[in-house]
Design a protein around this motif. Structure first.
Motif, short mmCIF file in Angstrom:
data_model
loop_
_atom_site.label_atom_id
_atom_site.label_comp_id
_atom_site.label_asym_id
_atom_site.label_seq_id
_atom_site.Cartn_x
_atom_site.Cartn_y
_atom_site.Cartn_z
N PRO A 96 -8.58 -0.89 -2.46
CA PRO A 96 -9.90 -0.81 -1.80
C PRO A 96 -10.86 -1.81 -2.41
CG PRO A 96 -9.06 1.39 -2.26
CD PRO A 96 -8.13 0.42 -2.94
N PRO A 97 -11.92 -2.19 -1.67
CA PRO A 97 -12.85 -3.21 -2.15
C PRO A 97 -13.43 -2.93 -3.53
CG PRO A 97 -13.27 -2.69 0.15
CD PRO A 97 -12.24 -1.71 -0.32
N ALA A 98 -13.53 -1.64 -3.90
CA ALA A 98 -14.11 -1.31 -5.20
C ALA A 98 -13.18 -1.70 -6.35
CB ALA A 98 -14.41 0.18 -5.29
N GLN A 99 -11.89 -1.95 -6.03
CA GLN A 99 -10.93 -2.30 -7.07
C GLN A 99 -10.18 -3.55 -6.64
OE1 GLN A 99 -8.41 1.07 -7.78
NE2 GLN A 99 -10.09 2.51 -7.74
N PRO A 100 -10.84 -4.70 -6.65
CA PRO A 100 -10.19 -5.92 -6.16
C PRO A 100 -9.04 -6.33 -7.06
CG PRO A 100 -12.28 -6.43 -7.22
CD PRO A 100 -12.20 -4.94 -7.12
N VAL A 101 -8.00 -6.88 -6.43
CA VAL A 101 -6.86 -7.38 -7.18
C VAL A 101 -7.10 -8.81 -7.62
CG1 VAL A 101 -4.40 -7.94 -7.04
CG2 VAL A 101 -5.27 -5.85 -5.99
N ALA A 102 -7.75 -9.59 -6.76
CA ALA A 102 -7.97 -10.99 -7.06
C ALA A 102 -9.03 -11.13 -8.15
CB ALA A 102 -8.43 -11.71 -5.80
N GLN A 117 4.89 8.55 -5.71
CA GLN A 117 5.75 9.72 -5.85
C GLN A 117 6.79 9.83 -4.75
OE1 GLN A 117 2.64 9.50 -4.87
NE2 GLN A 117 1.84 11.37 -3.92
N TYR A 118 6.59 9.09 -3.66
CA TYR A 118 7.55 9.11 -2.55
C TYR A 118 8.27 7.77 -2.38
CZ TYR A 118 4.81 13.24 -1.32
OH TYR A 118 4.16 14.45 -1.35
N ARG A 154 0.81 -1.21 0.00
CA ARG A 154 0.00 0.00 0.00
C ARG A 154 0.85 1.27 0.00
NH1 ARG A 154 -5.49 -0.23 0.89
NH2 ARG A 154 -5.30 1.99 0.36
N VAL A 155 1.99 1.25 0.67
CA VAL A 155 2.83 2.45 0.63
C VAL A 155 3.39 2.66 -0.77
CG1 VAL A 155 5.09 1.46 1.24
CG2 VAL A 155 4.49 3.75 2.03
N MET A 156 3.60 1.57 -1.51
CA MET A 156 4.05 1.68 -2.90
C MET A 156 2.92 2.16 -3.81
SD MET A 156 6.13 -1.92 -3.07
CE MET A 156 6.28 -1.85 -4.85
N GLN A 157 1.74 1.58 -3.63
CA GLN A 157 0.62 1.89 -4.51
C GLN A 157 0.03 3.27 -4.23
OE1 GLN A 157 -2.14 -1.37 -3.98
NE2 GLN A 157 -1.21 -2.55 -5.63
#
Length: 446
Positions: free
Chosen positions: A299-305, A192-193, A185-188
């Protein structure tokens, strides 16, 4: 490799093939057996697939991996305007008194936000962590509550923070799964940081400070994240690396030393890259460290699985769909091939195949050894993998492609190369290991 061993009721001996599973597990080199603090996980960031998992939900101490959350909230404050990179942060006596590792900041001085970020990412400075905590939370205790609240928001339900640095506190707990989630999550959330996590050095007041993260320097494709250590935790590391178009993220916790931890992480990444590549070719297999689980980081609206991921099945490997259909199509194509007539001057490949199979069948009665490369719920899948394994090793080590059926409530089909003597079976297994395919040497009587 093979599926994690656990029956639905958690009781041993439920499945008729449990003895075979025990033989499989005996082959697996598990850091857990020698190190009760160990936990590890590697995930393919492209789809969230877990490529390796060991003790990932067991309670652990995060140590300085904690500072990834301190930095997460710092980046969030930069984005919402609460902080600026050039903003000086005051150093309190409380912060200045924090134990090493530290920058030895003087009470009453100040440090710019940009320098503070570098000090946390590179030097893992505990006094700087307290400075940031007081700047954002008013006190470190209040900031720790903010950290825990953010952890829940990110789905890190097993993590509780008591301080901003990771210094020893029995109440500051986490899991490898949660640290993996935080890493991603810190990457995604703040690409920019993210470059701060790849820095190998920075200078402050004329003194050069170097990074503890040697993996970023030494492992090809590694470009960032964090290390950590306290006596209670052992040596921890969160690492991400890119190879081609694939990015993996891994967490190892509880290492005996920084060197052994780094070596183990490099090995996990190597094997996971290779296994993911084999998976793409539909030639991989699942084992105790290849779970076929998917982790969702967005977030749940954009599932990875995938929308309908295949359910996990105990004791059986799960292979990508399409193998049976492909195999049936290939068989159909073979039936329609119009083979040219064989002239007397040419050897008959079909006759050669028959003779070889007859020889192998005769040998099998004497040379009852072989190599097992997987156990599957579908016969076509087992045969497909056995054939692919045969193609990866020398002709004299291939033996006979065989699918052995273990009857039971749920039949299991074991993919094997048989009709080898014991020496050649071990040679074949070593050859497969060198190409990332795990296997076990078996006797035909098993």
């Amino acid at each position: 490799m093979y599926a994690r061993v656990k029956s639905a009721a958690g009781a041993p001996g439920v499945w008729p093939w449990s003895m075979a599973v025990l033989l499989i597990l005996a082959m697996v080199t598990s850091a857990q057996a020698a190190n009760p603090r160990y936990a590890g996980v590697v995930v393919d960031l492209d789809n969230g697939e877990v490529l390796y998992a060991e003790n990932i939900d067991d309670q652990r101490y995060p140590a300085s991996l904690t500072k990834m959350m301190t930095l997460y909230l710092t980046f969030e404050a930069l984005e919402n305007g609460t902080l600026r990179l050039d903003q000086p942060l005051p150093v309190s006596p409380y912060a200045a008194a924090k134990p090493a590792v530290k920058l030895w900041l003087a009470a009453g001085s100040a440090i710019p936000v940009d320098t503070a970020i570098r000090a946390l990412a590179v030097r893992s400075a505990n006094d700087v962590a307290a400075v940031v905590a007081e700047a954002l939370g008013g006190s470190e205790a209040r900031f720790a509550q903010m950290m825990t609240s953010k952890a829940r928001e990110l789905g890190m339900h097993a993590t509780t923070f008591r301080n901003a640095s990771g210094l020893p506190d029995n109440g500051q707990i986490t899991t490898a799964r949660d640290m993996l989630t935080l890493s991603v999550r810190v990457m995604q959330d703040f690409p920019q940081y993210y470059h701060y996590f790849g820095l190998q050095e920075f200078s402050y007041r004329g003194k050069r400070h170097t990074s503890h993260n040697r993996l970023v320097r030494d492992y090809p494709g590694a470009d960032g994240l964090k290390t950590g250590f306290i006596r209670a935790s052992g040596f921890n590391v969160a690492t991400t690396a890119v190879r081609g178009n694939r990015r993996l993220v891994g967490v190892v916790m509880g290492g005996f030393s920084s060197q052994s931890r780094d070596t183990h992480m490099a090995n996990l990444l190597d094997r996971s890259f290779l296994r993911a590549s084999l998976r793409d070719q539909q030639s991989w297999m699942a084992d105790t460290s290849f779970s076929r689980e998917f982790m969702a980081f967005a977030p749940p609206a954009q599932p990875v699985a995938p929308a309908n991921p295949r359910p996990r099945q105990p004791l059986m490997a799960v292979v990508e769909t399409g193998l049976e259909a492909n195999l049936e199509a290939q068989l159909a194509d073979i039936k329609t091939i119009q083979r040219p007539p064989v002239t007397p001057s040419q050897p008959d490949p079909l006759q050669a195949f028959i003779e070889r199979e007859q020889t192998l069948a005769a040998n099998e009665a004497v040379d009852g050894w072989g190599v097992q490369v997987g156990a599957f719920s579908q016969e076509a899948q087992a045969r497909q993998l056995a054939q692919q394994a045969a193609q990866r090793i020398a002709q004299n080590l291939r033996g006979r492609v065989a699918v052995d059926t273990v009857e039971g409530q749920r039949p299991v089909y074991r993919a094997r190369l048989m009709a080898l003597d014991e020496q050649r079976a071990h040679q074949a297994c070593r050859a497969l290991h060198s190409q990332g395919m795990d296997c076990m040497v078996v006797n035909a009587s098993l």
